[in-house]
Structure formats: structure tokens, C-alpha cells
Design an enzyme around this catalytic site. Structure first.
Site, PDB file in Angstrom:
ATOM      1  CB  SER A 405     -72.112  -6.135 -16.729  1.00 35.15           C
ATOM      2  OG  SER A 405     -70.766  -6.378 -16.524  1.00 35.15           O
ATOM      3  CG  HIS A 426     -76.572  -6.330 -16.495  1.00 34.35           C
ATOM      4  ND1 HIS A 426     -76.378  -5.175 -17.208  1.00 34.35           N
ATOM      5  CD2 HIS A 426     -75.606  -6.346 -15.541  1.00 34.35           C
ATOM      6  CE1 HIS A 426     -75.342  -4.525 -16.707  1.00 34.35           C
ATOM      7  NE2 HIS A 426     -74.866  -5.207 -15.693  1.00 34.35           N
ATOM      8  CD  GLU A 438     -78.940  -3.614 -19.653  1.00 30.48           C
ATOM      9  OE1 GLU A 438     -78.928  -2.912 -20.663  1.00 30.48           O
ATOM     10  OE2 GLU A 438     -77.894  -4.079 -19.150  1.00 30.48           O
ATOM     11  CG  ASN A 476     -72.626  -1.728 -18.500  1.00 29.89           C
ATOM     12  OD1 ASN A 476     -72.953  -0.704 -17.906  1.00 29.89           O
ATOM     13  ND2 ASN A 476     -72.356  -2.862 -17.873  1.00 29.89           N
TER      14      ASN A 476
END
Ligand code: CAA
Length: 698
Positions: A405, A426, A438, A476
Site C-alpha cells: 500500500s 493495491h 490502484e 494513501n
């Protein structure tokens, strides 16, 4: 006549064929074509008119691309009234999806026949509007108030059999729409069937509209279109048809002029644009039928579940037979959910868990996999070891994916002999539920490997977003910034509970502290420890109250306590009384005097932080377009869909004012609030984020 509607005569039946690919949307040409077609049938001696669509579908709705532009007559309500008022018998033959304006046209014809696979619905509220061509007046007359309210408020599509039960269609018949339509129209003419204008039917029965309105408004978390639609249906029950139509139009126009409508339309087109990358045009994905998953924790099991449900076979690799069995238990638990919801049959459940899933403890078991995803512990050395072993066994051409991540995918790729085959995929937990994927493209990832990542996402029903490599990729990385903004506001005087409430009122599914409790406070703790070990920027504002919670074994929902206390269950959170004293102690230790924040300021700062970091992510090319960021936040981070995404929200606020605010916050905290160069550039040029989306599409 325009080309959008074809005209043909078969005996005394005139046929109007919609030919406006891809979905026969009811744009200007189609509306004119329908008006002309009805008039021509009336003057050239026809007794009946059949309307159907060429290609995949009957009319799938108004042409959404026309929204926000100056309306061009004839409008759809006028077209529907003209069709209904025709002295000829008018019949619809429906296939594909008769949605929104499409169903409204059908309801203005006198009889409706559909193929068994047809679906109908009034999904307008999902676009921030309401049915604006008589749908709120005609559907309740045909199907009853309660059924109409259900369809209009939820926007759900129903299958032909349910539509038949509700009286929305009159008959289901298999075959080509033109053929079944012609046979049905012939039969009606032979029987001398009367015209059946819905507007002449009795008004539908009233219900407690105020109660429905209140409950729908509350459920909408700030979204206004479903509740407004209730008032339009109320008009059907309380006013004569023509006045009800007027009321519907007023409410429709009110909604048409809202930011929510703009946000939802942006979401509609962006979720379709997000997977269309110029670099992938003409690039064939590699074949995919068998995948491997390394690591069967919550994430790995979720990925395996999604893959199994999509028809892929899965080899699950774990360290020990016991761990592999535990992983299988998690996958079976996830699939139980699908079984309970009727998404799969007991036989299918058995086949997926016993045949399509293989457990393994030896890397050799992955040798035939087309794509392998690792979902092991989030530490670079562990990942490198996994990829070294995987590189030794995977077949040539296999895609090697990491579910990291935030770690550097280039470094992971570099330990293999085939960095072009390595990619980041991800997923978001729970991976069989969350829609976002992702697709992280490293420096040397081959285009067909990227295409394979997108193909996998599509197969799993995900919204896939292309991301470049950086700490945290798109989502993130932005999360980390707006979370920091929230942490700063706490140090300066706000409480986690006020922040969560303000953001939930803004429309987020959950505030950031409730999210942290759900994800597990240990995750943020590990990140803080890593960042401190790497060396914090001397200007960063650190704090340790959340560490104290973790040291006490409180990791959020999974341990029953975090920012909130979950003693009464995960859905009934109450503030954990230990938290505010810890925060007060932290402020005192840092010599900070708390000040009051309004909810408005909380939202403004939080959103400004999100927008500023998003603009950096786009400016650096980590996200290709603003809409990629918007879709990431919408599908992975609970951002309210009706606001379109952070950069759509920013456009709607006006970028100059937002930049001014960011600059004023930067006076307190220059490091954190440094304005994004792209934001400054757009303001200087008098442009906005949507201009960038349009340029990318051109
Ligand atoms: N207007 C304009 N374009 C539309 C459209 C519409 N109503 N519906 C779909 N499209 C476009 C899509 O943008 C897409 O274009 P690209 O290929 O350029 O990306 C193309 O048609 C195909 O659409 P999908 O990729 O979504 O194809 P699909 O087969 O997966 O789904 C669909 C087809 C179920 C019709 C889906 O597109 C859909 O749900 N469309 C919206 C339907 C809708 O909401 N209708 C109500 C409109 S509002 C209204 O009618 C107001 C009123 O009361 C007057």
C-alpha cells in the site's frame, strides 16, 4: 426527420427505430426524430406506431452530456406528451435497458412489451436529478405509489418479470424487439384494443409523504435528490396530472442547478473514463485464467474471494498447512456472505471452495499461474524475499504483482530478473467488497502488464485507477496529508469527535478517527514508527497520544476500544473517555493552548489539505488526471459521491479562494501547507481541474 430515428411502414403499422448508438440516448436529434415520426405516421394513414431501439438497447435515458447546457426544444416532457396524445395506438418494444427518460417514453406509449432480459428503472436521483419527463407522475399511476417511490428513490433497475408484476410492462416475449413488437401491435389492432394514456388514469393513492421525505433525507447523508423526488410523487397523488407535471418540472430544474447534480454527473463520466488510458490503446492484456495469491490474511483472502467469484482459479500460498487452512476458512467465510445474499448457490459455493481453490505451502505450486499477487507483511525485506522466490518459479510471461500500500514497487521489481512483468495491484480491504484498485505502474512495467492489471480489475468488478510510484501512491498519500491536517487540528483544540461529526455531516461515510478505528490503530502506529526511524522533517508536528492508546492494547474496533468504545457492538460507537485526557496532556506537554474550531473551519481545512495534496499528486504525474484522484477518493475512501471527488469539489468552490485559504494556513505551518505548484498555476491561468480532464480526453 433526423437520422436518429428511422421510419418504416409495415401495412398499417409505422415503425420508429431509434438509431443513436451506443445507448440510444434521447438527445436533441432523437427527440426531434420522435416528434416528426409520430406526426408522419399520423398523416400517412397508419393505425399504430411501434417504437423500438436498434443495437443493444431501447432508450437508456436522456443524453446526460446535454445537462447543464441551454435546453433545446422539443424537451422530453413535450415529446412524451405528444406520443401519449397521438390518436394512433402507440406501442413500445423494449430490450436492453429502458432507463430514466427511456422508461418515461415507454410510459407515454399505450402498451409495452419487453424481452425477458430487459431491465427498466428511473435512476435519475443517482445523477442528482429526478425523473423530469413525467416519470414521477406516470409511474405511480401505473405501479402504485409505494412501488413507484421505491424505484424512484433508490434508482434501482428491475428485471422484466418484476416490471410485469408491477404493470410497468404488459407482456414479456423472447425474440427480436422489432418482431415481437410488430406481432404484439398487430394483435392489439386486431383486437381493437383502445389507446391507454396513463395521464388519464386515476391519481395514485397518497401515503404519509412527510414521513417518507424525512426518512429518505436522513438516509441520503446530505444528498437531496431522492428526498426531492418524494415531493414530485406527492404531487402525482395530490394534484391533477397537468399540475403534477408542472411541479415535477420545477423540482427537476431546482435539482438541475445544484452542485450535487454536477458532482454526480462528474462521477458518472469519470468512473467510465478512469480505465481509458491513451497508452493502453491497442495494447492486448495477457491471458488470465489462473492466479496465485501469496499470503492468506484478511487482504489475501479478500483478493482470493474476489478472484474466485469472477471465475478465476486460485492457488493460495501460505507458510504452513495450518496457515493455509486458516486462509481457506477466511475465504469460505467471505463466500458465505455471497451465499447468504443469494449471489451464489450452495453448489457454486462448494465448487469455489473445493475445486477452484487450491492450497499450497510450496512456491512450486505457483509455476502455472498467469498472475501472482503477494499480500504478505508490509515490510520491504519480506517483500523482496517473496519476489526472489516467485521469480525463480513463475512461468515466463506471468505477471508478478505486489499488493503493497505504500512501498516502492521499483525496489521490489529490481530483485527479479523480469522487472517489466512486475506491477503494483493495491486492493482495499475487504478486497472482495471495496471497489477501488490502484494499478501501480513502476518505471519498467511493460504496457501489456498494465493492461493486464486493468483487465483483472474489470473482471473483478473494480474501478481501476492508474497510479505512479510514490509513498502511498494516490490514495494513501493524500490520506496521510488530510489525516495530518486532522491531527494538527486536534493539537490546536478540536476533538476527534467534533472532527468526525463535521466530516460525516459533509457526507463522508465515516470521519477519519472512526476510519482509523476500523482499519486498526496499529497500522498508523507502525507507519509513525517507520517515519520516525527514517527521520522526521524537523518542522513536522509529532504527537504520541495515539501511541499511548496502542501501547495499552487499544487498536480500535478489533480490540473493542480506540478513539471510540465499541462495547455495545461495532455500529454503536461512543467516545472512549480515556482519549480526551490523553490529548489534553499532549497539548500541555507541547505548551499548546487549545482554541475553538467551528465545524465549517474543520471541513474547510480538511478539504483544503486534501485538495492541495491531490494537486501535488496530479502535478507530479502520480495521477494522470484530476478525475483519477476523484475516483480514488470516491471508491476507496468514502468520499461523498454527490460531491464528485475532492478536485471536482475544489472547482465548484472556486480555486482562487481555496488557494488564498491554503496560503493563510501556510502562515501558521509553512511546511505542511506549502501550496501545490499546479494549484498556483491553474489559478494564475484562470483555469480549473476540469479543464485538465477535458484536455486529457481531447
Ligand atoms: N447519455 C449519454 N451518454 C451515455 C448515457 C446517457 N444517458 N448512458 C450511457 N452513455 C454512454 C457512456 O458514457 C459510454 O460512453 P463511452 O463509451 O464514451 O464511455 C457509453 O454510453 C456506454 O455506456 P456504458 O459504458 O455505461 O455501457 P454499459 O453497457 O455498461 O451500460 C447503461 C449501459 C446501463 C445504459 C449505462 O450506461 C447507464 O446506466 N447509463 C445511464 C442511464 C441513466 O442514468 N439514464 C437516465 C438519464 S437521466 C434522464 O433520463 C433524465 C430525465 O428524466 C429526462
Amino acid at each position: 426527420m433526423t437520422d436518429a430515428i428511422g421510419y418504416e411502414r409495415i401495412g398499417d403499422i409505422a415503425i420508429l427505430k431509434a438509431q443513436n448508438p451506443p445507448v440510444n440516448a434521447l438527445g436533441y436529434d432523437v427527440r426531434v426524430g420522435l416528434m416528426d415520426g409520430i406526426a408522419r405516421a399520423e398523416t400517412d394513414g397508419a393505425k399504430a406506431v411501434l417504437i423500438y431501439g436498434e443495437g443493444n438497447t431501447y432508450f437508456a435515458g436522456a443524453d446526460i452530456r446535454e445537462f447543464g447546457q441551454k435546453p433545446k426544444a422539443p424537451g422530453l416532457p413535450e415529446v412524451c406528451d405528444r406520443i401519449e396524445a397521438s390518436p394512433l395506438l402507440v406501442v413500445s418494444a423494449m430490450h436492453g435497458t429502458a432507463l430514466g427518460g427511456g422508461l418515461e417514453v415507454a410510459l407515454s406509449t399505450h402498451y409495452r412489451i419487453a424481452v425477458p432480459s430487459a431491465r427498466v428503472g428511473l435512476p435519475e436521483v443517482l445523477l442528482g436529478i429526478l425523473p423530469g419527463a413525467g416519470g414521477t407522475q406516470r409511474l405511480p399511476r401505473v405501479a402504485g405509489t409505494e412501488a413507484a417511490l421505491d424505484l424512484i428513490i433508490t434508482g434501482r433497475h428491475i428485471k422484466a418479470d418484476e416490471a410485469l408484476k408491477l404493470g410497468v410492462i404488459d407482456r414479456i416475449e423472447d425474440g427480436a424487439p422489432r418482431d415481437i413488437g410488430l406481432a404484439y401491435t398487430r394483435e392489439l389492432l386486431d383486437q381493437g384494443a383502445p389507446r391507454r394514456p396513463v395521464s388519464e388514469m386515476d391519481a395514485p393513492a397518497p401515503v404519509d409523504f412527510d414521513a417518507v421525505y424525512d426518512s429518505v433525507l436522513k438516509k441520503g447523508r446530505g444528498q437531496i435528490s431522492p428526498a426531492t423526488a418524494v415531493r414530485a410523487v406527492q404531487a402525482a397523488a395530490e394534484l391533477p396530472f397537468a399540475e403534477g407535471m408542472k411541479r415535477e418540472r420545477e423540482l427537476f430544474m431546482d435539482l438541475m442547478n445544484t452542485d450535487q447534480r454536477e458532482g454526480l454527473i462528474h462521477a458518472f463520466f469519470s468512473e467510465r473514463a478512469v480505465g481509458k488510458l491513451p497508452e493502453l490503446k491497442g495494447v492486448e492484456p495477457r491471458p488470465l485464467s489462473a492466479i496465485g495469491v501469496i499470503g492468506g490474511g484478511t487482504m489475501g483472502a479478500g483478493i482470493a474471494t474476489a478472484a474466485l467469484l469472477s471465475g478465476l482459479t486460485v492457488t493460495m500460498l501460505e507458510m504452513t498447512p495450518e496457515a493455509a487452512e486458516a486462509a481457506k476458512g477466511r475465504i469460505a467465510g467471505n463466500l458465505q456472505g455471497a451465499l447468504k445474499r443469494g449471489k451464489i448457490s450452495p453448489e457454486k459455493f462448494e465448487a469455489l471452495t473445493e475445486k477452484a481453490l487450491t492450497l499450497a505451502t510450496d512456491y512450486g505450486a505457483l509455476k502455472d499461474a498467469d498472475l501472482v499477487i503477494e499480500a504478505v507483511f508490509e515490510e520491504m525485506e519480506v517483500k523482496k524475499k517473496v519476489f526472489t522466490q516467485l521469480d525463480a518459479v513463475a512461468k515466463p510471461g506471468a505477471v508478478l504483482a505486489t499488493n503493497t500500500s505504500y512501498l516502492d514497487v521499483n525496489q521490489i521489481a529490481a530483485v527479479t530478473s523480469r522487472p517489466a512483468d512486475v506491477i503494483g495491484l493495491h486492493f482495499f480491504s475487504p478486497a472482495h467488497v471495496m471497489k477501488l484498485l490502484e494499478v501501480v505502474v513502476a518505471d519498467r512495467t511493460a504496457p501489456d502488464v498494465v493492461a493486464t492489471g486493468f483487465a483483472l480489475g474489470k473482471r473483478l468488478g473494480k474501478i481501476s485507477v492508474r497510479a505512479g510510484v510514490c509513498d502511498g501512491f494516490i490514495g494513501n498519500r493524500i490520506l496521510s496529508t488530510y489525516r495530518t491536517c486532522a491531527d494538527h487540528m486536534i493539537l490546536d483544540g478540536a476533538s476527534p469527535y467534533q472532527i468526525d461529526k463535521a466530516l460525516e455531516d459533509f457526507g463522508f461515510a465515516m470521519g477519519p478517527f472512526a476510519v482509523a478505528d476500523l482499519a486498526g490503530l496499529d497500522i498508523g502506529w507502525a507507519v509513525r514508527k517507520r517515519k520516525r526511524a527514517e527521520g522526521l522533517d524537523p518542522r513536522a508536528r509529532d504527537s504520541s497520544y495515539a501511541d499511548t492508546l496502542c501501547e495499552g492494547g487499544h487498536f480500535g474496533q478489533k480490540t473493542g476500544k480506540g478513539y471510540y468504545d465499541y462495547a455495545a457492538g461495532p455500529r454503536s460507537r461512543v467516545p472512549n473517555p480515556d482519549v480526551l485526557p490523553l490529548i489534553e496532556a499532549e497539548r500541555a506537554a507541547q505548551g499548546l493552548a487549545p482554541r475553538a474550531f467551528t465545524d465549517e473551519e474543520i471541513v474547510r481545512r480538511y478539504m483544503a489539505a486534501m485538495v492541495n495534496e491531490s494537486a501535488k499528486v496530479v502535478g507530479e504525474g502520480i495521477a494522470r488526471r484530476p478525475l483519477d484522484v476523484d475516483m480514488t477518493l470516491l471508491f476507496g475512501y468514502g468520499f461523498p459521491r454527490y460531491r464528485g471527488g475532492p478536485l471536482k469539489w475544489a472547482d465548484l468552490q472556486g480555486l482562487p479562494g481555496l488557494l488564498e485559504d491554503i496560503k493563510s494556513y501556510a502562515k501558521e505551518d509553512p511546511y505542511f501547507w506549502e501550496p501545490a505548484p499546479l494549484l498556483e498555476q491553474l489559478v494564475a491561468e484562470g483555469r480549473n481541474f476540469d479543464d485538465l480532464n477535458k484536455e486529457a480526453a481531447a
